[in-house]
Design an enzyme around this catalytic site. Structure first.
Site, short mmCIF file in Angstrom:
data_model
loop_
_atom_site.label_atom_id
_atom_site.label_comp_id
_atom_site.label_asym_id
_atom_site.label_seq_id
_atom_site.Cartn_x
_atom_site.Cartn_y
_atom_site.Cartn_z
N ARG A 1 -15.06 12.38 8.35
CA ARG A 1 -13.79 13.05 8.69
C ARG A 1 -13.47 14.13 7.66
O ARG A 1 -12.97 15.20 7.99
CB ARG A 1 -12.65 12.03 8.76
CG ARG A 1 -12.70 11.15 9.99
CD ARG A 1 -11.75 9.97 9.86
NE ARG A 1 -10.41 10.38 9.53
CZ ARG A 1 -9.53 9.63 8.82
NH1 ARG A 1 -9.87 8.43 8.40
NH2 ARG A 1 -8.34 10.08 8.57
N SER B 1 -7.68 3.43 9.33
CA SER B 1 -8.46 3.43 8.08
C SER B 1 -7.73 2.59 7.02
O SER B 1 -8.31 1.69 6.40
CB SER B 1 -8.61 4.88 7.63
OG SER B 1 -9.00 4.97 6.29
N HIS C 1 0.86 -1.18 0.00
CA HIS C 1 0.00 0.00 0.00
C HIS C 1 0.89 1.23 0.00
O HIS C 1 1.88 1.30 0.73
CB HIS C 1 -0.90 0.03 1.25
CG HIS C 1 -1.71 1.28 1.34
ND1 HIS C 1 -2.88 1.45 0.64
CD2 HIS C 1 -1.50 2.44 2.00
CE1 HIS C 1 -3.37 2.66 0.89
NE2 HIS C 1 -2.55 3.28 1.71
N ASP D 1 -15.32 2.24 7.67
CA ASP D 1 -14.26 3.19 7.27
C ASP D 1 -14.80 4.15 6.21
O ASP D 1 -14.51 5.34 6.24
CB ASP D 1 -13.04 2.44 6.74
CG ASP D 1 -12.03 3.43 6.18
OD1 ASP D 1 -11.53 4.26 6.96
OD2 ASP D 1 -11.78 3.42 4.95
N LYS E 1 -8.73 -1.61 5.68
CA LYS E 1 -9.01 -2.00 4.29
C LYS E 1 -8.01 -3.04 3.81
O LYS E 1 -8.37 -4.02 3.17
CB LYS E 1 -8.97 -0.76 3.39
CG LYS E 1 -10.21 0.10 3.58
CD LYS E 1 -10.18 1.34 2.75
CE LYS E 1 -9.16 2.30 3.24
NZ LYS E 1 -9.46 3.71 3.14
N1 URA Z 1 -6.19 7.01 3.05
C1 URA Z 1 -7.08 6.20 3.70
O1 URA Z 1 -7.41 5.13 3.22
N2 URA Z 1 -7.58 6.63 4.87
C2 URA Z 1 -7.23 7.80 5.44
O2 URA Z 1 -7.71 8.12 6.50
C3 URA Z 1 -6.31 8.62 4.76
C4 URA Z 1 -5.79 8.19 3.55
#
Ligand code: URA
Length: 444
Positions: free
Chosen positions: A169, A184, A83, A162, A188
């Site tokens: 947010r 977050s 990632h 999320d 994922k």
């Molecule tokens: N990318 C994400 O997946 N979540 C965040 O909170 C910020 C960047």
């Protein structure tokens, strides 16, 4: 009985929440039983008071189990993924996933779309005619078992908590919170059912976390969450002080990714693929040290196996992979216009964020998630950091279809900082963070 108000007050006062309080908050929020205003207050409390490692592991677990997870246990082999926290010209996943799969490691990669100044892997892949990232769970598993690599999109069923919390947010000034970003991202990624995860945490003018110290703290937080949740995780801090490679923009980045797979990519792009690929091979235990990992990745880039794997993946996902030999089959912008240096000197820094937003203005990115993008537009860099330019020499070529062109070109020209004195070019690679050195203090 747990009440949302009590949990908010407890966090506002800087106290540690229990697993059941966190689980309650996330599941009731996902079900619609806790209103946005209470969750926004909670996010703001976390913003100011942070969370412990144990709280973050509970939060990530709760978000991960708010929806479906991929169960890849029926497929034999080790699954690893990468990632990146994102930036400009960051096409690394596209050559990296097939290169690692060509070394015999399973790569079930789920990527996102571009938003704001950053591009997204899905948008780049979908600029290849026919390429579909929408795979059902069954298709995903079948392809992974057959080819060893999938390049898919996130579905609504993955980590819905999320998705809802991120949108909240975004409008309540609570995006820039390291614990919330870390949980977050990890919720994922860990829903993919992987055994190992490599994190490319960017710092610099085009990164989400500009200050390397913040990027380091984010990396430490995510590596800690991974370890607590039983997924081996390693983070590399890498520079986003300039766009990666030469090309930035969706279809332009596909051309550059294919160049990397042919062994003719730009140096920094190649280095990132080799280094992050070596980390993935090490996590999967395919190799016992990074040098062997680097050598294996370099070999598959040279002998054509990584390119072959990319063609197999693309064909399985509906794409016309003749693009590999004929880049004219990709979408192209109507005009190519140079941006000239206003004076002579060394390129000492770039406002990479401004370059990314200029691509978005040209139509290559989104302000809102529903916006339609123009895949052909972007920037082709003629000069990188440390280069000397003469007055009126091209800094870059803008690929445009006319939209917001004058504004974008002005912004691009102003993004280059040119001086008579040369300053050293920042290193591409910063610290490497693993569970073994997690508590080391930042040393640049
Ligand atoms: N990318 C994400 O997946 N979540 C965040 O909170 C910020 C960047």
């Amino acid at each position: 009985m747990i009440r949302a108000l009590d949990v908010i007050i407890k966090k506002r006062n800087g106290n540690i929440l229990s697993d059941s309080e966190i689980q309650f908050l996330i599941s009731e929020y996902t079900n619609g039983n806790i209103p946005d205003y209470q969750m926004a207050a909670f996010a703001m409390a976390v913003f100011f008071k942070s969370m412990s490692g144990a709280e973050l592991s509970a939060l990530t677990t709760a978000m991960l189990h708010s929806g479906s997870t991929l169960d890849l246990s029926s497929i034999s082999g080790v699954c690893v993924d990468k990632h990146s926290t994102g930036g400009v010209g960051d096409k690394i996943s596209i050559p990296l996933a097939p290169a690692v799969a060509a070394c015999g490691v399973l790569v079930p990669m789920i990527s996102g779309r571009g938003l704001g100044h950053t591009g997204g892997t899905l948008d780049k892949l979908e600029s290849i005619p026919g390429f579909s990232c929408k795979l059902s769970v069954e298709q995903f598993k079948k392809q992974l078992a057959a080819i060893g690599c999938c390049l898919g999109s996130q579905t609504d069923e993955i980590a819905p908590a999320d998705k809802k919390l991120y949108a909240l947010r975004d409008v309540t000034g609570t995006i820039e919170s390291i614990p919330l970003i870390a949980s977050s991202i990890m919720s994922k990624k860990l829903s993919e059912g992987i055994q190992g995860l490599v994190l490319d945490v960017k710092f610099g003018s085009g990164a989400f976390m500009r200050d390397p110290k913040d990027a380091y703290l984010l990396a430490q937080t995510m590596v800690d969450i991974g370890a607590r949740m039983g997924t081996q995780t390693v983070a590399r801090l890498t520079s986003m002080e300039q766009p990666i490679g030469i090309m930035a923009g969706n279809s332009l980045e596909i051309c550059e990714s294919i160049d990397v797979l042919k062994g003719i990519g730009p140096k920094d792009t190649n280095q990132l693929v080799i280094e992050l690929g070596a980390e993935m091979l090490l996590l999967s235990k395919k190799v016992s040290n990074l040098d062997d990992g680097r050598a294996q990745i370099q070999a598959v880039l040279k002998n054509g196996l990584a390119l072959q794997k990319f063609i197999q993946v693309g064909e399985a996902q509906g794409a016309n992979m003749r693009v590999v030999d004929d880049y004219s089959l990709l979408p192209h912008a109507q005009f190519k216009k140079p941006v000239f240096a206003p004076k002579a000197g060394f390129i000492n820094s770039m406002d990479t964020y401004a370059l990314g937003t200029a691509i978005a203005f040209l139509g290559g990115g989104r302000e809102k998630s529903a916006d339609i993008i123009d895949p052909g537009v972007g920037i082709e860099m003629c000069m990188k950091l440390g280069s000397y330019v003469e007055e009126n020499q091209p800094l870059c070529i803008v690929h445009s279809s006319g939209k917001n062109e004058a504004q974008a070109m002005k912004q691009i020209e102003e993004a280059f900082n040119i001086n008579a004195e040369k300053i050293p070019v920042p290193n591409l690679f910063g610290p490497r963070i693993t569970i073994q050195n997690l508590n080391e203090v930042f040393h640049g």
